[in-house]
Structures are given as structure tokens and as C-alpha cells.
Design a protein around this motif. Structure first.
Motif, PDB file in Angstrom:
ATOM      1  N   LEU A 147      45.510  98.009  10.709  1.00  0.00           N
ATOM      2  CA  LEU A 147      44.601  97.822  11.840  1.00  0.00           C
ATOM      3  C   LEU A 147      44.297  99.138  12.548  1.00  0.00           C
ATOM      4  O   LEU A 147      45.187  99.976  12.728  1.00  0.00           O
ATOM      5  N   VAL A 148      43.052  99.289  12.969  1.00  0.00           N
ATOM      6  CA  VAL A 148      42.650 100.381  13.859  1.00  0.00           C
ATOM      7  C   VAL A 148      41.905  99.755  15.030  1.00  0.00           C
ATOM      8  O   VAL A 148      40.948  99.001  14.825  1.00  0.00           O
ATOM      9  N   LEU A 149      42.361 100.019  16.241  1.00  0.00           N
ATOM     10  CA  LEU A 149      41.678  99.539  17.439  1.00  0.00           C
ATOM     11  C   LEU A 149      40.991 100.712  18.117  1.00  0.00           C
ATOM     12  O   LEU A 149      41.626 101.738  18.386  1.00  0.00           O
ATOM     13  N   VAL A 150      39.701 100.561  18.379  1.00  0.00           N
ATOM     14  CA  VAL A 150      38.921 101.581  19.069  1.00  0.00           C
ATOM     15  C   VAL A 150      38.424 100.967  20.372  1.00  0.00           C
ATOM     16  O   VAL A 150      37.656 100.001  20.354  1.00  0.00           O
ATOM     17  N   CYS A 151      38.866 101.505  21.493  1.00  0.00           N
ATOM     18  CA  CYS A 151      38.461 100.986  22.803  1.00  0.00           C
ATOM     19  C   CYS A 151      37.758 102.089  23.581  1.00  0.00           C
ATOM     20  O   CYS A 151      38.334 103.157  23.809  1.00  0.00           O
ATOM     21  N   ASP A 152      36.532 101.823  23.978  1.00  0.00           N
ATOM     22  CA  ASP A 152      35.787 102.781  24.798  1.00  0.00           C
ATOM     23  C   ASP A 152      35.417 102.092  26.101  1.00  0.00           C
ATOM     24  O   ASP A 152      34.348 101.505  26.244  1.00  0.00           O
ATOM     25  N   ASP A 153      36.352 102.143  27.032  1.00  0.00           N
ATOM     26  CA  ASP A 153      36.147 101.563  28.354  1.00  0.00           C
ATOM     27  C   ASP A 153      37.091 102.263  29.319  1.00  0.00           C
ATOM     28  O   ASP A 153      37.897 103.103  28.910  1.00  0.00           O
ATOM     29  N   CYS A 154      37.000 101.957  30.585  1.00  0.00           N
ATOM     30  CA  CYS A 154      37.880 102.594  31.559  1.00  0.00           C
ATOM     31  C   CYS A 154      39.337 102.273  31.250  1.00  0.00           C
ATOM     32  O   CYS A 154      39.667 101.157  30.859  1.00  0.00           O
ATOM     33  N   PHE A 155      40.192 103.263  31.429  1.00  0.00           N
ATOM     34  CA  PHE A 155      41.640 103.113  31.269  1.00  0.00           C
ATOM     35  C   PHE A 155      42.030 102.620  29.876  1.00  0.00           C
ATOM     36  O   PHE A 155      43.042 101.933  29.710  1.00  0.00           O
ATOM     37  N   SER A 156      41.243 102.989  28.866  1.00  0.00           N
ATOM     38  CA  SER A 156      41.529 102.469  27.528  1.00  0.00           C
ATOM     39  C   SER A 156      42.861 102.974  26.989  1.00  0.00           C
ATOM     40  O   SER A 156      43.566 102.237  26.288  1.00  0.00           O
ATOM     41  N   ALA A 157      43.250 104.216  27.294  1.00  0.00           N
ATOM     42  CA  ALA A 157      44.551 104.699  26.832  1.00  0.00           C
ATOM     43  C   ALA A 157      45.680 103.878  27.447  1.00  0.00           C
ATOM     44  O   ALA A 157      46.641 103.508  26.766  1.00  0.00           O
ATOM     45  N   ASP A 158      45.568 103.566  28.724  1.00  0.00           N
ATOM     46  CA  ASP A 158      46.609 102.797  29.403  1.00  0.00           C
ATOM     47  C   ASP A 158      46.689 101.375  28.842  1.00  0.00           C
ATOM     48  O   ASP A 158      47.781 100.827  28.656  1.00  0.00           O
ATOM     49  N   PHE A 159      45.534 100.789  28.570  1.00  0.00           N
ATOM     50  CA  PHE A 159      45.513  99.450  27.975  1.00  0.00           C
ATOM     51  C   PHE A 159      46.194  99.464  26.609  1.00  0.00           C
ATOM     52  O   PHE A 159      47.007  98.579  26.292  1.00  0.00           O
ATOM     53  N   LEU A 160      45.887 100.459  25.796  1.00  0.00           N
ATOM     54  CA  LEU A 160      46.450 100.508  24.448  1.00  0.00           C
ATOM     55  C   LEU A 160      47.949 100.796  24.469  1.00  0.00           C
ATOM     56  O   LEU A 160      48.691 100.286  23.626  1.00  0.00           O
ATOM     57  N   VAL A 161      48.413 101.589  25.422  1.00  0.00           N
ATOM     58  CA  VAL A 161      49.858 101.792  25.568  1.00  0.00           C
ATOM     59  C   VAL A 161      50.542 100.464  25.893  1.00  0.00           C
ATOM     60  O   VAL A 161      51.586 100.121  25.313  1.00  0.00           O
ATOM     61  N   ASN A 162      49.961  99.708  26.817  1.00  0.00           N
ATOM     62  CA  ASN A 162      50.530  98.396  27.141  1.00  0.00           C
ATOM     63  C   ASN A 162      50.543  97.487  25.917  1.00  0.00           C
ATOM     64  O   ASN A 162      51.510  96.748  25.677  1.00  0.00           O
ATOM     65  N   LEU A 163      49.469  97.526  25.139  1.00  0.00           N
ATOM     66  CA  LEU A 163      49.386  96.701  23.933  1.00  0.00           C
ATOM     67  C   LEU A 163      50.455  97.102  22.920  1.00  0.00           C
ATOM     68  O   LEU A 163      51.172  96.240  22.376  1.00  0.00           O
ATOM     69  N   LEU A 164      50.586  98.390  22.654  1.00  0.00           N
ATOM     70  CA  LEU A 164      51.568  98.865  21.674  1.00  0.00           C
ATOM     71  C   LEU A 164      52.991  98.535  22.111  1.00  0.00           C
ATOM     72  O   LEU A 164      53.823  98.095  21.300  1.00  0.00           O
ATOM     73  N   ASP A 165      53.284  98.744  23.381  1.00  0.00           N
ATOM     74  CA  ASP A 165      54.624  98.424  23.884  1.00  0.00           C
ATOM     75  C   ASP A 165      54.912  96.930  23.761  1.00  0.00           C
ATOM     76  O   ASP A 165      56.033  96.519  23.433  1.00  0.00           O
ATOM     77  N   ARG A 166      53.907  96.112  24.033  1.00  0.00           N
ATOM     78  CA  ARG A 166      54.078  94.662  23.923  1.00  0.00           C
ATOM     79  C   ARG A 166      54.350  94.249  22.478  1.00  0.00           C
ATOM     80  O   ARG A 166      55.237  93.430  22.207  1.00  0.00           O
ATOM     81  N   LEU A 167      53.602  94.805  21.545  1.00  0.00           N
ATOM     82  CA  LEU A 167      53.806  94.478  20.137  1.00  0.00           C
ATOM     83  C   LEU A 167      55.224  94.836  19.696  1.00  0.00           C
ATOM     84  O   LEU A 167      55.908  94.041  19.031  1.00  0.00           O
ATOM     85  N   GLU A 168      55.662  96.017  20.071  1.00  0.00           N
ATOM     86  CA  GLU A 168      57.002  96.452  19.682  1.00  0.00           C
ATOM     87  C   GLU A 168      58.071  95.577  20.330  1.00  0.00           C
ATOM     88  O   GLU A 168      59.045  95.171  19.675  1.00  0.00           O
ATOM     89  N   ALA A 169      57.897  95.274  21.615  1.00  0.00           N
ATOM     90  CA  ALA A 169      58.892  94.470  22.324  1.00  0.00           C
ATOM     91  C   ALA A 169      58.993  93.063  21.744  1.00  0.00           C
ATOM     92  O   ALA A 169      60.096  92.508  21.618  1.00  0.00           O
ATOM     93  N   GLU A 170      57.865  92.470  21.384  1.00  0.00           N
ATOM     94  CA  GLU A 170      57.883  91.118  20.830  1.00  0.00           C
ATOM     95  C   GLU A 170      58.537  91.088  19.450  1.00  0.00           C
ATOM     96  O   GLU A 170      59.258  90.145  19.117  1.00  0.00           O
ATOM     97  N   CYS A 171      58.297  92.099  18.640  1.00  0.00           N
ATOM     98  CA  CYS A 171      58.975  92.166  17.342  1.00  0.00           C
ATOM     99  C   CYS A 171      60.484  92.281  17.536  1.00  0.00           C
ATOM    100  O   CYS A 171      61.273  91.611  16.848  1.00  0.00           O
ATOM    101  N   ARG A 172      60.877  93.110  18.478  1.00  0.00           N
ATOM    102  CA  ARG A 172      62.305  93.287  18.744  1.00  0.00           C
ATOM    103  C   ARG A 172      62.912  91.998  19.287  1.00  0.00           C
ATOM    104  O   ARG A 172      64.009  91.589  18.874  1.00  0.00           O
ATOM    105  N   ARG A 173      62.199  91.334  20.198  1.00  0.00           N
ATOM    106  CA  ARG A 173      62.722  90.108  20.801  1.00  0.00           C
ATOM    107  C   ARG A 173      62.915  89.011  19.761  1.00  0.00           C
ATOM    108  O   ARG A 173      63.867  88.229  19.843  1.00  0.00           O
ATOM    109  N   ARG A 174      62.036  88.962  18.780  1.00  0.00           N
ATOM    110  CA  ARG A 174      62.102  87.912  17.773  1.00  0.00           C
ATOM    111  C   ARG A 174      62.896  88.326  16.538  1.00  0.00           C
ATOM    112  O   ARG A 174      62.939  87.594  15.545  1.00  0.00           O
ATOM    113  N   GLY A 175      63.510  89.513  16.590  1.00  0.00           N
ATOM    114  CA  GLY A 175      64.326  89.954  15.473  1.00  0.00           C
ATOM    115  C   GLY A 175      63.531  90.231  14.212  1.00  0.00           C
ATOM    116  O   GLY A 175      64.033  90.037  13.099  1.00  0.00           O
ATOM    117  N   ARG A 176      62.302  90.716  14.386  1.00  0.00           N
ATOM    118  CA  ARG A 176      61.442  91.002  13.238  1.00  0.00           C
ATOM    119  C   ARG A 176      61.339  92.512  13.046  1.00  0.00           C
ATOM    120  O   ARG A 176      60.823  93.219  13.929  1.00  0.00           O
TER     121      ARG A 176
END
Length: 389
Positions: free
Chosen positions: A238-267
Motif C-alpha cells: 500500500l501507498v497512501l498519498v494525502c494532500d491536505d492540511c496536517f497530512s503528516a500528522d494524520f499519517l503518523v497517527n494512522l501508522l501508530d494505530r496500525l502498529e499498536a493494533e497488530c501488537r495488541r492482537r498478537g499479530r
């Protein structure tokens, strides 16, 4: 419907958004003595003034390349500021120089990751009010042999914002596992926590991507269809391209969430997605406004990879590191020349400064190397993504 080739033929009225101030490239200092007050200044301008000259003295870099990785080095240093503060001054500067090398290596290693290529899926989400026409995504996708589907609210059809958001996420869920990869393009208005145009929070998008990878969403009481306990999760296509305000901050939140959910579910996490933000950390986006709302970043992508001919067979991250970054850096700045070379940059109009950023996934080996550079324990928590400028 308007064709992307028309973008450069219009006269645009620019809207004003204050998005921060960039500074000229600091001169290389002769001393390697680090400032005693703080290991890593939180403010980027202070980092440029206090820390960058020391790193450049230890690790010289060409001006253009340094300004590409300098913000990424600042972000990485902030993430590990406590560890860096424990080091003696000279060791801290040496470690920062090694971190700059590390960023460069990750840039080189990810440069050929495709963004637009034959048989790739491209899914677009466009601002409902004055956003671009779907052709601004479908035409450039078709030029590279990619399949595309674009979502934008059309009030004439009676569809609601929620309807379009649901349809977009359903398309992402269906296309994300595609063997040739999927690129998701979001153009519009944003906040650090959501795609504002369609009220899609980062948690919801993360759940959609994980469901596509066979992981049940957060709060689910039943496993996802085909979910295997302990099976690895690979979002590397996957490649996500976001061109809007605060897009870097949004993508950091997204990446952290993905990693945290994998860890929480033992995946086990094989790879996070690649993410490209049209605006840097804490920045508003900029756009030209005529009949349509045209974000600067995507306008430059169209100019470089569609309008200009001949275009390459495929567009990889290398094109964003080089051509797109170079064109974007021209907003609000002018180069300073000395001896026939660019030695720095002069701020002309701060409101126009935007500066995109690319986030790449880190392998377990990459993370182990980062721990070694920082002198961290083998089990110290380190994010599985990296801002590479």
C-alpha cells in the motif's frame, strides 16, 4: 470535464494560510562542541541554528540534500531525545551524524517502491465542495496503466458525505490486498486526526486496512473472515498519498494505530504501508483556488508526471524524493548562489512554505540497526516507520 493538462494553463488566486517559517541553510560551524542547554531543541528553527551546524561539521552534505533530510533528522532526534540527552556532547553529535546516514540508507532502499505503475490500483477521495474533478486522478492513473476508482460527493445524486465515505472505505478494503499493490490518494481538507472532508478518523481508516489484511477491527467480538491467530500482517503493498492540511500528522497517527493494533492482537507485523504527506508536520496545506480547489502538491505531481512528456514508465518514490520535492521547495523560497552552487535558501513568502514528507516502513533488521546506533536495549520500543524527508 476538465483534463489534468489544463492545470498549468490557468491563472489561480492563491489563498493565504500561515504554515510556518523555514530558515536558510546554516553555515557549517568549525567547532564540534554541542550546546549545553538542551540535547534536541523542540523547535525546528532552533535545531537548524544550534544542532545542524555541528552535524554538518561531522558529516558534510550538499545543500539541497541536507535540506531534504534535515527535518527528518530533527523528527528522529525528537523521538529519541531522552537517549540522546544521556550522551556526552561529542558522542551526541556523532550519533546524530550516524542517524543522518541511517535516514539516507532508508531513502535509497525505498526509492524504487512504485506509486503509479501498470496493473496497480489507484483509489481517490476528492473534496466534495470545490475539489478536483475525478479525471485529475483517473487520467494520470491511466497514463501508467493503473486501474482507478475515484470517490467524490455529487449532491445531485442525493448521496451524503457518509455514503461516499462508506463507499471509499469499501473500495479500499477490497483493493488493499491486490498483488500488484494499491495507491490511495486523498485530496481535500484534513486535521491531524481525520480526513476532514468526509469525517474519516485515522482509527477508522486503520481498521479498514487491517480488515483487508485479515485482522478483525478494534472492538470486534469475532475474528475477521479468514483470520488466523498469530498470522503475520503485511501492508507493504500500500501507498497512501494525502494532500491536505496536517497530512503528516494524520499519517503518523494512522501508522501508530496500525502498529499498536497488530501488537495488541498478537499479530507479527511484516510491513506498514508507505505514506506520502503533501504537508509536513504541523503544517497547513496550500492550494490555488479558481473554479476548483487545487492543492499545490498534487498539482506538481500532475505537472511532473503527466503534463511533461515523455513521462517515465512508472513513478516511484524516487520521483517524489527528487522532482516533486524540488518543485515544492520553490514555494516561498529563493535559492542563494555562491560560486555557481546553491549554498542555501532565502525565505521570501512564509505562507507558501509546505514541504512534503515520505514515511517508509522499517523491517525488523532496520529497527535493530537503529537500536544499535542509539545504544538501546534489544527490546526497546522503536516505531516500525521512519520519516525520511
Amino acid at each position: 470535464m476538465r483534463h489534468p493538462v489544463q492545470l498549468r494553463r490557468r491563472t489561480w488566486a492563491s489563498i493565504g494560510l500561515v504554515i510556518g517559517v523555514g530558515l536558510p541553510l546554516p553555515a557549517v560551524a568549525q567547532s564540534s562542541e554541542a550546546p549545553p542547554a538542551r540535547a534536541v531543541p523542540a523547535d525546528f528553527a532552533d535545531f537548524q541554528q544550534e544542532i545542524s551546524p555541528l552535524v554538518l561539521a561531522a558529516r558534510p552534505a550538499e545543500a539541497k540534500h541536507w535540506r531534504q533530510i534535515e527535518p527528518a533528522l530533527h523528527q528522529l532526534a525528537l523521538a529519541h531525545a531522552d537517549r540522546l540527552a544521556m550522551l556526552p556532547a561529542d558522542a551526541r553529535v556523532a550519533t546524530l551524524a550516524r542517524l543522518a546516514d541511517y535516514i539516507d540508507a532508508r531513502r535509497a532502499g525505498s526509492a524504487q517502491i512504485p506509486v503509479l505503475a501498470a496493473d496497480r490500483n489507484v483509489i481517490g477521495l476528492l473534496d466534495p465542495a470545490r475539489g478536483l474533478d475525478p479525471q485529475e486522478v483517473t487520467a494520470i492513473a491511466a497514463a501508467y496503466g493503473a486501474r482507478s476508482a475515484v470517490f467524490k460527493q455529487d449532491p445531485a445524486t442525493g448521496e451524503s458525505i457518509a455514503d461516499v465515505a462508506d463507499a471509499f472505505l469499501a473500495a479500499v478494503r477490497a483493493a488493499a490486498p491486490a498483488p500488484n499493490g494499491t495507491t490511495i490518494v486523498v485530496l481535500g481538507h484534513g486535521l491531524p486526526t481525520e480526513i476532514q472532508s468526509y469525517s474519516i478518523r485515522f482509527e477508522r481508516l486503520a481498521d479498514t486496512l487491517l480488515t483487508a489484511a485479515g485482522v478483525a477491527p478494534a472492538g470486534a467480538t469475532e475474528p475477521a473472515s479468514g483470520e488466523t491467530a498469530g498470522a503475520p500482517v503485511d501492508l507493504g503493498g500500500l501507498v497512501l498519498v494525502c494532500d491536505d492540511c496536517f497530512s503528516a500528522d494524520f499519517l503518523v497517527n494512522l501508522l501508530d494505530r496500525l502498529e499498536a493494533e497488530c501488537r495488541r492482537r498478537g499479530r507479527p507485523l511484516v510491513s506498514l504501508p508507505v505514506c506520502v504527506a503533501g504537508t509536513n508536520h504541523g503544517r497547513y496545506g496550500r492550494a490555488d483556488v479558481g473554479a476548483k480547489f487545487v492543492p499545490h502538491f498534487w498539482k506538481d505531481v500532475i505537472e511532473l508526471f503527466y503534463v511533461r512528456q515523455p513521462h517515465p514508465e512508472a513513478v516511484s518514490l524516487a520521483g517524489f524524493f527528487d522532482a516533486v520535492d524540488g518543485m515544492m521547495y520553490g514555494y516561498g523560497r529563493a535559492p542563494i548562489f555562491a560560486g555557481g552552487r546553491i549554498t542555501g535558501w532565502r525565505l521570501v513568502e512564509p505562507d507558501l512554505v509546505q514541504d512534503p514528507v515520505v514515511f517508509v516502513p522499517l523491517t525488523e533488521a532496520d529497527v535493530a540497526e537503529l537500536r544499535r546506533i542509539l545504544g538501546l536495549p534489544a527490546d526497546a520500543p522503536v516505531a516500525r516507520w521512519l520519516d525520511v524527508g
